[in-house]
Structure formats: structure tokens, C-alpha cells
Design a protein around this motif. Structure first.
Motif, PDB file in Angstrom:
ATOM      1  N   ALA A  10      -7.996  16.964  -1.770  1.00  0.00           N
ATOM      2  CA  ALA A  10      -8.618  15.830  -1.556  1.00  0.00           C
ATOM      3  C   ALA A  10      -7.931  14.944  -2.031  1.00  0.00           C
ATOM      4  CB  ALA A  10      -9.989  16.099  -2.123  1.00  0.00           C
ATOM      5  N   TYR A  11      -7.342  14.960  -3.348  1.00  0.00           N
ATOM      6  CA  TYR A  11      -6.422  13.845  -3.701  1.00  0.00           C
ATOM      7  C   TYR A  11      -5.227  13.420  -2.832  1.00  0.00           C
ATOM      8  CZ  TYR A  11      -3.816  11.017  -7.296  1.00  0.00           C
ATOM      9  OH  TYR A  11      -2.978  10.380  -8.007  1.00  0.00           O
ATOM     10  N   VAL A  12      -4.497  14.377  -2.459  1.00  0.00           N
ATOM     11  CA  VAL A  12      -3.343  14.144  -1.606  1.00  0.00           C
ATOM     12  C   VAL A  12      -3.735  13.576  -0.345  1.00  0.00           C
ATOM     13  CG1 VAL A  12      -1.517  15.122  -0.320  1.00  0.00           C
ATOM     14  CG2 VAL A  12      -1.933  16.262  -2.652  1.00  0.00           C
ATOM     15  N   MET A  13      -4.938  14.072   0.228  1.00  0.00           N
ATOM     16  CA  MET A  13      -5.418  13.453   1.426  1.00  0.00           C
ATOM     17  C   MET A  13      -5.688  11.699   1.257  1.00  0.00           C
ATOM     18  SD  MET A  13      -7.895  16.314   2.905  1.00  0.00           S
ATOM     19  CE  MET A  13      -8.485  15.482   4.505  1.00  0.00           C
ATOM     20  N   PHE A  14      -6.136  11.463   0.303  1.00  0.00           N
ATOM     21  CA  PHE A  14      -6.592  10.257  -0.170  1.00  0.00           C
ATOM     22  C   PHE A  14      -5.159   9.315  -0.226  1.00  0.00           C
ATOM     23  CE2 PHE A  14      -7.340   6.390  -3.085  1.00  0.00           C
ATOM     24  CZ  PHE A  14      -8.299   5.878  -2.468  1.00  0.00           C
ATOM     25  N   LEU A  68       0.858  -1.215   0.217  1.00  0.00           N
ATOM     26  CA  LEU A  68       0.023  -0.172   0.012  1.00  0.00           C
ATOM     27  C   LEU A  68       0.712   1.393   0.015  1.00  0.00           C
ATOM     28  CD1 LEU A  68      -3.000  -1.005   2.522  1.00  0.00           C
ATOM     29  CD2 LEU A  68      -2.922  -0.664  -0.023  1.00  0.00           C
ATOM     30  N   GLN A  69       2.075   1.081   0.590  1.00  0.00           N
ATOM     31  CA  GLN A  69       3.011   2.356   0.654  1.00  0.00           C
ATOM     32  C   GLN A  69       3.478   2.600  -0.718  1.00  0.00           C
ATOM     33  OE1 GLN A  69       3.368   4.834   2.589  1.00  0.00           O
ATOM     34  NE2 GLN A  69       5.301   5.454   3.073  1.00  0.00           N
ATOM     35  N   ILE A  70       3.648   1.628  -1.681  1.00  0.00           N
ATOM     36  CA  ILE A  70       4.072   1.820  -2.882  1.00  0.00           C
ATOM     37  C   ILE A  70       3.189   2.323  -3.552  1.00  0.00           C
ATOM     38  CG2 ILE A  70       4.686   0.357  -4.884  1.00  0.00           C
ATOM     39  CD1 ILE A  70       6.051  -1.652  -3.020  1.00  0.00           C
ATOM     40  N   VAL A  71       1.858   2.094  -3.478  1.00  0.00           N
ATOM     41  CA  VAL A  71       0.853   2.521  -4.119  1.00  0.00           C
ATOM     42  C   VAL A  71       0.498   4.000  -3.955  1.00  0.00           C
ATOM     43  CG1 VAL A  71      -1.649   2.607  -4.588  1.00  0.00           C
ATOM     44  CG2 VAL A  71      -0.453   0.339  -4.276  1.00  0.00           C
ATOM     45  N   ALA A  72       0.843   4.296  -2.635  1.00  0.00           N
ATOM     46  CA  ALA A  72       0.574   5.889  -2.139  1.00  0.00           C
ATOM     47  C   ALA A  72       1.625   6.867  -2.854  1.00  0.00           C
ATOM     48  CB  ALA A  72       0.690   5.807  -0.512  1.00  0.00           C
ATOM     49  N   LEU A  73       2.701   6.087  -2.974  1.00  0.00           N
ATOM     50  CA  LEU A  73       3.738   7.018  -3.465  1.00  0.00           C
ATOM     51  C   LEU A  73       3.726   7.058  -4.922  1.00  0.00           C
ATOM     52  CD1 LEU A  73       6.888   4.963  -1.829  1.00  0.00           C
ATOM     53  CD2 LEU A  73       6.336   7.358  -1.435  1.00  0.00           C
ATOM     54  N   LEU A  74       3.299   6.177  -5.596  1.00  0.00           N
ATOM     55  CA  LEU A  74       3.138   6.357  -7.102  1.00  0.00           C
ATOM     56  C   LEU A  74       1.936   7.105  -7.385  1.00  0.00           C
ATOM     57  CD1 LEU A  74       3.896   2.503  -8.376  1.00  0.00           C
ATOM     58  CD2 LEU A  74       5.156   4.697  -8.461  1.00  0.00           C
ATOM     59  N   MET A  75       0.799   7.208  -6.701  1.00  0.00           N
ATOM     60  CA  MET A  75      -0.284   7.931  -6.605  1.00  0.00           C
ATOM     61  C   MET A  75       0.203   9.455  -6.787  1.00  0.00           C
ATOM     62  SD  MET A  75      -3.536   6.639  -4.346  1.00  0.00           S
ATOM     63  CE  MET A  75      -4.449   8.153  -4.693  1.00  0.00           C
ATOM     64  N   LEU A  76       0.985   9.936  -5.868  1.00  0.00           N
ATOM     65  CA  LEU A  76       1.677  11.346  -5.966  1.00  0.00           C
ATOM     66  C   LEU A  76       2.528  11.765  -7.288  1.00  0.00           C
ATOM     67  CD1 LEU A  76       2.097  11.740  -2.230  1.00  0.00           C
ATOM     68  CD2 LEU A  76       0.075  12.330  -3.610  1.00  0.00           C
ATOM     69  N   THR A  77       2.776  10.742  -8.116  1.00  0.00           N
ATOM     70  CA  THR A  77       3.731  11.153  -9.098  1.00  0.00           C
ATOM     71  C   THR A  77       2.954  11.526 -10.504  1.00  0.00           C
ATOM     72  OG1 THR A  77       3.679   8.836  -9.955  1.00  0.00           O
ATOM     73  CG2 THR A  77       5.355   9.288  -8.252  1.00  0.00           C
ATOM     74  N   VAL A  78       1.643  11.881 -10.278  1.00  0.00           N
ATOM     75  CA  VAL A  78       0.748  12.501 -11.403  1.00  0.00           C
ATOM     76  C   VAL A  78       1.098  13.813 -11.577  1.00  0.00           C
ATOM     77  CG1 VAL A  78      -1.236  10.652 -10.649  1.00  0.00           C
ATOM     78  CG2 VAL A  78      -1.131  12.911  -9.599  1.00  0.00           C
ATOM     79  N   ASP A  79       0.527  14.214 -12.581  1.00  0.00           N
ATOM     80  CA  ASP A  79       0.573  15.820 -13.145  1.00  0.00           C
ATOM     81  C   ASP A  79       0.213  16.577 -11.971  1.00  0.00           C
ATOM     82  OD1 ASP A  79      -0.812  18.320 -14.293  1.00  0.00           O
ATOM     83  OD2 ASP A  79       0.747  17.671 -15.666  1.00  0.00           O
ATOM     84  N   PRO A  80       0.904  17.581 -11.746  1.00  0.00           N
ATOM     85  CA  PRO A  80       0.778  18.536 -10.416  1.00  0.00           C
ATOM     86  C   PRO A  80      -0.661  19.007 -10.545  1.00  0.00           C
ATOM     87  CG  PRO A  80       2.748  18.925 -11.628  1.00  0.00           C
ATOM     88  CD  PRO A  80       2.081  17.935 -12.389  1.00  0.00           C
ATOM     89  N   SER A  81      -1.205  19.139 -11.530  1.00  0.00           N
ATOM     90  CA  SER A  81      -2.640  19.780 -11.744  1.00  0.00           C
ATOM     91  C   SER A  81      -3.548  18.689 -10.946  1.00  0.00           C
ATOM     92  CB  SER A  81      -3.147  19.939 -13.134  1.00  0.00           C
ATOM     93  OG  SER A  81      -2.975  18.455 -13.815  1.00  0.00           O
ATOM     94  N   TRP A  82      -3.274  17.255 -10.925  1.00  0.00           N
ATOM     95  CA  TRP A  82      -4.195  16.378  -9.981  1.00  0.00           C
ATOM     96  C   TRP A  82      -4.094  16.628  -8.504  1.00  0.00           C
ATOM     97  CZ3 TRP A  82      -5.410  11.130 -12.426  1.00  0.00           C
ATOM     98  CH2 TRP A  82      -5.732  11.265 -13.570  1.00  0.00           C
ATOM     99  N   LEU A  83      -2.985  17.205  -8.074  1.00  0.00           N
ATOM    100  CA  LEU A  83      -2.582  17.284  -6.697  1.00  0.00           C
ATOM    101  C   LEU A  83      -3.342  18.071  -6.027  1.00  0.00           C
ATOM    102  CD1 LEU A  83       1.321  16.842  -6.812  1.00  0.00           C
ATOM    103  CD2 LEU A  83      -0.519  15.079  -6.358  1.00  0.00           C
ATOM    104  N   THR A  84      -4.798  17.970  -5.840  1.00  0.00           N
ATOM    105  CA  THR A  84      -5.699  18.542  -5.213  1.00  0.00           C
ATOM    106  C   THR A  84      -5.250  18.078  -3.690  1.00  0.00           C
ATOM    107  OG1 THR A  84      -7.667  17.235  -5.495  1.00  0.00           O
ATOM    108  CG2 THR A  84      -7.400  18.944  -6.922  1.00  0.00           C
TER     109      THR A  84
END
Length: 394
Positions: free
Chosen positions: A98-102, A80-96
């Protein structure tokens, strides 16, 4: 090599790898979003789900560990930590927000699955009578905290050297290697209860575990109420430190804290294993540090921060080591993760309260108020520990 020592080594290596990414991710998120102009309270909110889901995870994770074995819960945490790290590698415009909290929620689940699994497993690997249990718990916890400090520096350094996205990708790759070794080498039945555990048993705790858990809530709330959000923001905005200075300083502090914690048995075991009274005395001593800092901060801010943090590191490390030993000692030998999970649920609750208060109190009343909250919380932790019978067992 003795099988117990080998398994302890695997558990510890997993915990180390995870902790590096956990510390680095916290510093990356904190500094990255501070640079984007987020307020202290908004930054604290980014970690809200991280701490909240830690509470939920310890409750359910302890039950899962007792029924499925700690290999399952530990490896699930790494994944799950691997998934969480990769979730934050998206385009900066996605980093709202709510998204970062998830993403932080997944990281919080991962962290507490990993921590609960690592600490619970020691009960089945070490003997209490010869002091090995206290030593192994102290080494695991202390080394983890030292590496979390390294993670703080790693996060700040990577942010400055390679940027936010590349830093996250590097950490995900490193953790993937640790996950693969854990899947292949960790014993399948480690920590599994001999009888199937009912979920309702997660709440059936002895008075000793209930009081120790409440003390843990206030102890870790006391640390995080000024350390998690208020301190880094204070160093950047008031003392005008840069990213590497903040990351390096906090890293050195946590490394030193971890070294002291790992060596705690040498300091606290002169008259045998620690007792709840040991926890009470140490808490009363610790409470004076943030109180002194609050009163003296306006006179010479930088000197007070440096000296106060050094004193706090020593006293808090001893407090934490004694608490970590007491819960493993008091826990039921059959399905230890149930009791340890309940206890670390309280730990996560304290961190949640401390994190939110750290952002809010700092924003409305400043660092001195955060330090006064800390002193009050520590006094409550000491009073609760003092109400536990020295002979108590779950």
C-alpha cells in the motif's frame, strides 16, 4: 539566442532530467520487489496507481495548464517526483504494498504533469508550416525515450552498486537541481490560454481527437502488455539474466527506440507531414512483429526476443512519433494542453490496462499470450487511426 529556442531547451532539459529518474525508479522498484519474492501480478499492482493517477492527472492537468500556464504544471511535476523518491528511502519495514502504491501514485501524477507540460508547450514555440513542429515534437519525444532507457540501466546499476535507498537519494538530489533551474528560467505564461478554460471543455473533443485518443489507448496498451512486467520477469526467471543484464538490455532497447523516434521525420515525411493514414499503415506493419514472436518463441526463445524487440523498436518508434505529431497538430492553438491532456489521459489508460494485463496474462498464460494480446491491440489502434479524416482539425 532566439527566445523560442531557449525556452524549448529549458523544457527539454526538464523533461530529460525527469525521465532519467522515472526510468530508473521503475527498474529499481521492479527488480527490488522481484528479489523480495513478489509475483508478476503483485509487481504489476505496485504500478497500478502510477498508471491510474496518470489518467486523472492528464484530465485535470490539461485544464490547469491552460489556466495557470505550463510553468506551474511542469514545476509541480518535478517537485512531486522528488517527494515520491524520498518517500521510498524509509526503513524497509515501511515498504508495504500500500505504501509503495501511494508513492507510485505521486510519481504517476508527476510524470504526466511533466509530459503534458513539455509536449503542450511546443505548440506555442514552433511553426507547423515549415515542419518545425513535427521535428521539435519528434526530438523531444525521441530524446525522452532514449534517456528513459538510460534510466533503466541507471536504476539497475545503482541497485547493484549502492543499494535501493542511496540510489533514490541521489536521484532526488539531481532532480532538485533541475527543479530550481526550471523555477528560475522558464517563462511564466508559456502555454496559458488567452481565455479562461472551463473544465467541461476537457470533454468537448472533435471526432479526430476522440479517435486518435482511442488509437493511442490501444497502441500503448499493446506495448506495455508484454514489455512492462512480463518481459523483465521472463528475462530473469526463464532466460536467467542478472539485474545488470536486464537493465542494460532494456536500456539499450529504449535508447535505440528513442533515437529512431527522434529521427522519424526523415523516414515518414517524404510526402509531407504525416496523416492518419500514415498511422494506420504503420500500425498494421507493427502488429506482425508480436504475432511472429508469439508463434516462434518456443523454438529459440533468446533469439526471438532479441530479433523481435529490435523490429518492434523500429516500428513502434515510428508509430509513436506520428501519433505525437498528430495530436499536437490537431490540438486547439489556444489552450493546447486541454487537448493534449485528454489525449495523454487515453495514453495513461492504455498503459494502465497494459500493465495489469502484463502481470496477469503472463502469470496465467505466459509470454506468448502477452504477445498475442499486443498484436490484437495494435490492429485496433490502426483501425481507429484509419477512421480519422486527413483534414481533421480540433
Amino acid at each position: 539566442m532566439d527566445r523560442a529556442v531557449q525556452q524549448y531547451g529549458i523544457v527539454t532539459a526538464n523533461y530529460w532530467a525527469f525521465t532519467l529518474t522515472d526510468g530508473a525508479l521503475r527498474m529499481l522498484v521492479l527488480l527490488f520487489f522481484h528479489d523480495l519474492g513478489y509475483s508478476p501480478l503483485e509487481i504489476a499492482m505496485l504500478f497500478l496507481f502510477y498508471e491510474f493517477f496518470g489518467i486523472v492527472t492528464n484530465l485535470f492537468g490539461g485544464w490547469l495548464g491552460a489556466n495557470l500556464g505550463l510553468k506551474v504544471t511542469m514545476n509541480l511535476g518535478l517537485f512531486l517526483q522528488i517527494v515520491a523518491l524520498l518517500m521510498l528511502t524509509v526503513d524497509p519495514s515501511w515498504l508495504t504494498v500500500a505504501y509503495v502504491m501511494f508513492a507510485q501514485a505521486l510519481s504517476g501524477i508527476a510524470k504526466d504533469l511533466n509530459k503534458m507540460s513539455a509536449k503542450s508547450s511546443i505548440k506555442s514555440l514552433a511553426s507547423e508550416s515549415d515542419g518545425a513542429l513535427y521535428r521539435w515534437v519528434a526530438i523531444l519525444t525521441g530524446s525522452k525515450n532514449a534517456l528513459k532507457g538510460v534510466g533503466f540501466f541507471l536504476g539497475a546499476g545503482l541497485l547493484q552498486w549502492v543499494g535501493f535507498e542511496a540510489a533514490l537519494q541521489l536521484m532526488a538530489a539531481m532532480l532538485g537541481i533541475a527543479w530550481l533551474f526550471s523555477v528560475l528560467l522558464l517563462d511564466r505564461d508559456i502555454g496559458k490560454a488567452s481565455n479562461k478554460s472551463k473544465f467541461a471543455e476537457m470533454f468537448s473533443k472533435s471526432p479526430a481527437i476522440n479517435r486518435l485518443s482511442a488509437a493511442r489507448f490501444f497502441l500503448f496498451g499493446a506495448r506495455d502488455v508484454w514489455f512492462v512486467v512480463a518481459l523483465p520477469v521472463y528475462l530473469v526467471s526463464v532466460l536467467d539474466w542478472d539485474h545488470l543484464e536486464v537493465g542494460g538490455f532494456l536500456a539499450a532497447w529504449v535508447v535505440g527506440y528513442g533515437i529512431i523516434q527522434a529521427s522519424a521525420p526523415k523516414w515518414t515525411k517524404r510526402h509531407g507531414n504525416p496523416t492518419p493514414n500514415t498511422a494506420k499503415i504503420l500500425a498494421l506493419a507493427l502488429s506482425g512483429v508480436p504475432l511472429f514472436m508469439a508463434l516462434a518463441l518456443s523454438l529459440q526463445p533468446q533469439a526471438v526476443i532479441l530479433i523481435g524487440l529490435a523490429l518492434f523498436a523500429v516500428a513502434f518508434a515510428l508509430n509513436s512519433a506520428v501519433h505525437s505529431y498528430l495530436i499536437v497538430s490537431f490540438a486547439d492553438a489556444d489552450g493546447t494542453s486541454k487537448d493534449v491532456g485528454f489525449y495523454y489521459m487515453a495514453n495513461a489508460g492504455g498503459r494502465l490496462a497494459g500493465t495489469v494485463l502484463s502481470g496477469y496474462v503472463y502469470q496465467v498464460a505466459g509470454m506468448e499470450a502477452c504477445l498475442l494480446f499486443s498484436a490484437g491491440f495494435i490492429l485496433l489502434a490502426g483501425l481507429l487511426a484509419g477512421r480519422i479524416s486527413p483534414a481533421a482539425k480540433a
